[in-house]
Design a protein around this motif. Structure first.
Motif, short mmCIF file in Angstrom:
data_model
loop_
_atom_site.label_atom_id
_atom_site.label_comp_id
_atom_site.label_asym_id
_atom_site.label_seq_id
_atom_site.Cartn_x
_atom_site.Cartn_y
_atom_site.Cartn_z
N TYR A 199 0.86 -1.18 0.00
CA TYR A 199 0.00 0.00 0.00
C TYR A 199 0.89 1.22 0.00
N ARG A 200 0.55 2.22 -0.82
CA ARG A 200 1.31 3.47 -0.84
C ARG A 200 0.38 4.61 -1.17
N LEU A 251 -3.01 5.70 5.88
CA LEU A 251 -1.69 6.17 5.49
C LEU A 251 -1.74 7.68 5.26
N ASN A 252 -0.79 8.37 5.84
CA ASN A 252 -0.65 9.80 5.61
C ASN A 252 0.02 10.02 4.25
N THR A 253 0.20 11.28 3.89
CA THR A 253 0.81 11.63 2.62
C THR A 253 2.16 10.94 2.42
N GLN A 254 2.44 10.52 1.18
CA GLN A 254 3.74 9.97 0.78
C GLN A 254 4.19 8.85 1.71
N SER A 255 3.31 7.90 1.96
CA SER A 255 3.62 6.80 2.86
C SER A 255 3.54 5.48 2.11
N ALA A 256 4.25 4.48 2.62
CA ALA A 256 4.25 3.16 1.99
C ALA A 256 4.46 2.11 3.07
N LEU A 257 3.74 1.00 2.94
CA LEU A 257 3.88 -0.08 3.92
C LEU A 257 3.51 -1.42 3.32
N ASP A 258 3.99 -2.47 3.97
CA ASP A 258 3.64 -3.84 3.63
C ASP A 258 2.85 -4.45 4.79
#
Length: 330
Positions: A127-128, A147-154
Motif C-alpha cells: 500500500y502506498r 496512510l498519511n501523505t507519501q507513505s508506503a507499507l507492507d
C-alpha cells in the motif's frame, strides 16, 4: 504500466502520460535549482522527499541525470552530476533542461525502459499513498489503517498477528479490541493489542503517538520493550528511546484533512505543508520566524496561501506551479 487514458497528454512516439510529464517538469525545477547554486540545506531533504514520493519522480530524475551525462560525457556522483551544469555559466535553465528532456524522450534517446524498471521494482509496497493523499486500509481482522501523505507499507499475517512494515511516511492504526498488531520500522518495532496509535518513519528515528490504549516500543538493539501509555508520544532510534512527551492535542489533525498551527514558526508550518503538495515550497529566511496560528484544510492549499498573505506580512511567489516561495511582502 497502465495504458494512457483517453484525453491524457502524451509526447509523440513514447506514450508518456500526464503524470510522467508532470514529473519531468518537476525534475527540471529541481535540476535548475541545484544547478543555480541557490539551494539551501533544507532543499536537499525536500528533493529527497519528492524523489521518493513516486516512481514517476525517480524515473524523471534519472532521465535528467542521463541527459546531463550526455551533455558532459562524464558520469559522476550526485554533487558532480547536479552542480556540473552550474559551472557552465548557468546556461542550463529550467526551460533548457525541460526542452532537453522532452526532446530526448521524443526522439527515443531515453525511452521507457527505465520507467518500467522502477515501476516493477521495490518502490511498490503493498500500500502506498501519493502526495497529499490519505489512504484508508481495512485489515482482515477489521482493524483500520490510514496512510498519511507519501507513505508506503507492507502487510503480512503470521501466527495470529498482523505485522505492518512501514517503509516510508506515517500510518494511523485503529486496532480492533484484542487484535495483535506490530509495526516495524528501520529503528525497531511497535506492538499493540487494540488501541489507536500512529507511527511515523523519520530520517533517522521513529515517532510514536498513542491516542488510546497502550503500545510496547522496542528499539532494534534493545533487549526490552518500553510501555507507552495513552496521551503520550515518543521518539526512538535503533538503540534507545530518545525522548517522551505529552501528546499534542492536534497530532492526528491530518487524519481529518486539517493542518493546525498553534503559535508555530512560519518556516516549520511550511515544512509541514510541503509534505502534502508536490514540488518545492520554500520559506525566505527573512520571514521564517513569523508566528502563525490557525486551522487549515490540507485539501485546499490555495486557500492556505491566501490566508498566509492575509494574516502575515508575506507574499507568495510562484516561479512555477511546482516551485513556490513565501517571501516578505512589498
Amino acid at each position: 504500466m497502465h495504458a494512457l487514458q483517453p484525453g491524457a497528454r502524451a509526447v509523440s512516439g513514447t506514450g508518456i502520460s500526464a503524470a510522467q510529464l508532470d514529473s519531468i517538469e518537476q525534475a527540471a525545477d529541481w535540476f535548475s535549482l541545484f544547478a543555480s547554486g541557490e539551494a539551501c540545506p533544507g532543499d536537499r531533504d525536500a528533493w529527497q522527499r519528492w524523489l521518493e514520493a513516486s516512481p514517476h519522480n525517480v524515473w524523471a530524475w534519472r532521465q535528467a541525470e542521463r541527459l546531463q551525462q550526455r551533455l558532459q560525457g562524464m558520469p559522476g556522483d550526485f554533487s558532480g552530476r547536479v552542480f556540473g551544469l552550474a559551472r557552465e555559466d548557468r546556461r542550463h535553465s529550467r526551460r533548457t533542461v525541460l526542452k532537453g528532456l522532452l526532446l530526448a524522450l521524443g526522439t527515443g534517446a531515453l525511452g521507457l525502459g527505465g520507467y518500467r524498471e522502477f515501476e516493477q521494482g521495490a518502490l511498490f509496497a503493498d500500500y502506498r499513498s501519493g502526495i497529499g493523499e490519505r489512504l484508508p486500509v481495512t485489515l482482515a481482522d477489521g482493524s483500520q489503517l490510514l496512510l498519511n501523505t507519501q507513505s508506503a507499507l507492507d502487510v503480512r499475517y503470521a501466527g495470529g498477528q498482523c505485522r505492518v512494515t512501514l517503509r516510508r511516511g506515517e500510518v494511523l492504526l485503529n486496532a480492533t479490541p484484542g487484535a495483535r498488531l506490530s509495526v516495524a520500522t528501520a529503528q525497531g518495532v511497535v506492538r499493540a493489542e487494540g488501541g489507536r496509535f500512529a507511527v511515523r518513519q523519520l530520517d533517522a528515528a521513529t515517532q510514536v503517538q498513542v491516542f488510546s490504549g497502550q503500545v510496547q516500543v522496542q528499539p532494534e538493539h534493545s533487549l526490552a520493550a518500553t510501555a507507552l501509555e495513552q496521551g503520550r508520544a515518543c521518539l526512538f532510534d535503533a538503540g534507545r528511546i530518545l525522548s517522551t512527551r505529552v501528546l499534542d492535542y492536534a497530532a492526528d489533525a491530518w487524519s481529518r484533512g486539517l493542518l493546525i498551527a498553534n503559535d508555530q514558526r512560519l518556516a516549520d508550518f511550511l515544512a509541514d505543508l510541503g509534505r502534502y503538495r508536490p514540488g518545492l515550497l520554500r520559506c525566505d529566511p527573512q520571514v521564517a520566524d513569523l508566528r502563525l496560528s490557525g486551522t487549515f484544510e490540507l485539501d485546499d492549499p490555495e486557500q492556505i496561501f491566501r490566508a498566509l498573505a492575509s494574516a502575515l506580512p508575506v507574499r507568495v511567489e510562484r516561479r512555477t506551479r511546482f516551485w513556490i516561495t513565501v517571501m516578505p511582502a512589498g
